[in-house]
Design an enzyme around this catalytic site. Structure first.
Site, PDB file in Angstrom:
ATOM      1  N   CYS A  56      16.659  59.196  28.995  1.00 58.51           N
ATOM      2  CA  CYS A  56      16.211  59.996  30.061  1.00 58.51           C
ATOM      3  C   CYS A  56      15.016  60.872  29.554  1.00 58.51           C
ATOM      4  O   CYS A  56      14.935  61.290  28.454  1.00 58.51           O
ATOM      5  CB  CYS A  56      17.380  60.688  30.549  1.00 58.51           C
ATOM      6  SG  CYS A  56      18.804  59.772  31.478  1.00 58.51           S
ATOM      7  N   GLU A  58      14.923  64.249  30.141  1.00 56.61           N
ATOM      8  CA  GLU A  58      15.392  65.473  29.749  1.00 56.61           C
ATOM      9  C   GLU A  58      15.606  65.506  28.151  1.00 56.61           C
ATOM     10  O   GLU A  58      14.999  66.368  27.637  1.00 56.61           O
ATOM     11  CB  GLU A  58      16.727  65.890  30.244  1.00 56.61           C
ATOM     12  CG  GLU A  58      16.576  66.118  31.964  1.00 56.61           C
ATOM     13  CD  GLU A  58      17.194  64.738  32.723  1.00 56.61           C
ATOM     14  OE1 GLU A  58      16.745  63.670  32.283  1.00 56.61           O
ATOM     15  OE2 GLU A  58      17.660  64.835  33.856  1.00 56.61           O
ATOM     16  N   CYS A  92      22.092  63.057  34.515  1.00 54.57           N
ATOM     17  CA  CYS A  92      23.124  62.141  34.352  1.00 54.57           C
ATOM     18  C   CYS A  92      24.033  63.096  33.421  1.00 54.57           C
ATOM     19  O   CYS A  92      24.110  63.820  32.810  1.00 54.57           O
ATOM     20  CB  CYS A  92      22.598  61.046  34.033  1.00 54.57           C
ATOM     21  SG  CYS A  92      22.207  60.811  32.238  1.00 54.57           S
ATOM     22  N   CYS A  95      23.120  63.446  30.015  1.00 56.80           N
ATOM     23  CA  CYS A  95      22.206  64.563  29.698  1.00 56.80           C
ATOM     24  C   CYS A  95      22.697  65.760  29.987  1.00 56.80           C
ATOM     25  O   CYS A  95      22.553  66.757  29.141  1.00 56.80           O
ATOM     26  CB  CYS A  95      21.107  64.552  30.650  1.00 56.80           C
ATOM     27  SG  CYS A  95      19.864  63.223  30.371  1.00 56.80           S
TER      28      CYS A  95
HETATM   29 ZN   LIG Z   1      20.094  61.508  31.756  1.00 57.12          ZN
END
Ligand SMILES: [Zn+2]
Length: 132
Positions: A56, A58, A92, A95
């Protein structure tokens, strides 16, 4: 637990929006994230999707910040680019765990009940695993 955004939070949202606006390439890069560090610097990055799984945005933004010597992370936001404008995303589960590991005092800007608000990472990942 959820707080209203402050005017300066817009800068972080703008940084995440700009990085995905500049680098959007479906399906590989569809989300941008920006992290505000203790130094005041902001690092922005896009996700890198591959077959089935890709990091992701992040963790990539956090990795960029760490690579530049940052160790204190104050606030983060992720923005996606669907067909209708840009929207703030909720982090998510993976994360959330990474963020609480690296920045237990982090504030996260996220959607909640139709509004964009901010909350502590600990509040949005209660009773998290902690091996550090
Ligand atoms: Zn994520």
């Amino acid at each position: 637990m959820y707080k209203e955004l402050a005017p300066e939070d817009k800068l972080l949202i703008d940084a995440a929006t700009k990085v995905i606006e500049k680098n959007f390439q479906e399906p590989r890069h569809t989300v941008g994230a920006a992290v505000l560090c203790g130094s005041g610097n902001i690092y922005a990055a896009v996700n890198v999707e591959s077959c089935g799984y890709g990091p992701c945005a992040e963790p990539i933004a956090i990795g960029m910040a760490i690579s530049n010597g940052e160790r204190i992370f104050n606030k983060i936001v992720a923005i996606s680019k669907p067909t209708k404008g840009y929207v703030v995303l909720s982090p998510c589960g993976n994360c959330r765990q990474l963020l609480v590991d690296y920045a237990p005092n982090l504030e996260v800007i996220l959607p909640h009940n139709g509004q964009v608000l901010k909350a502590s990472i600990k509040d949005i990942l209660p009773d998290s695993y902690n091996n550090f």
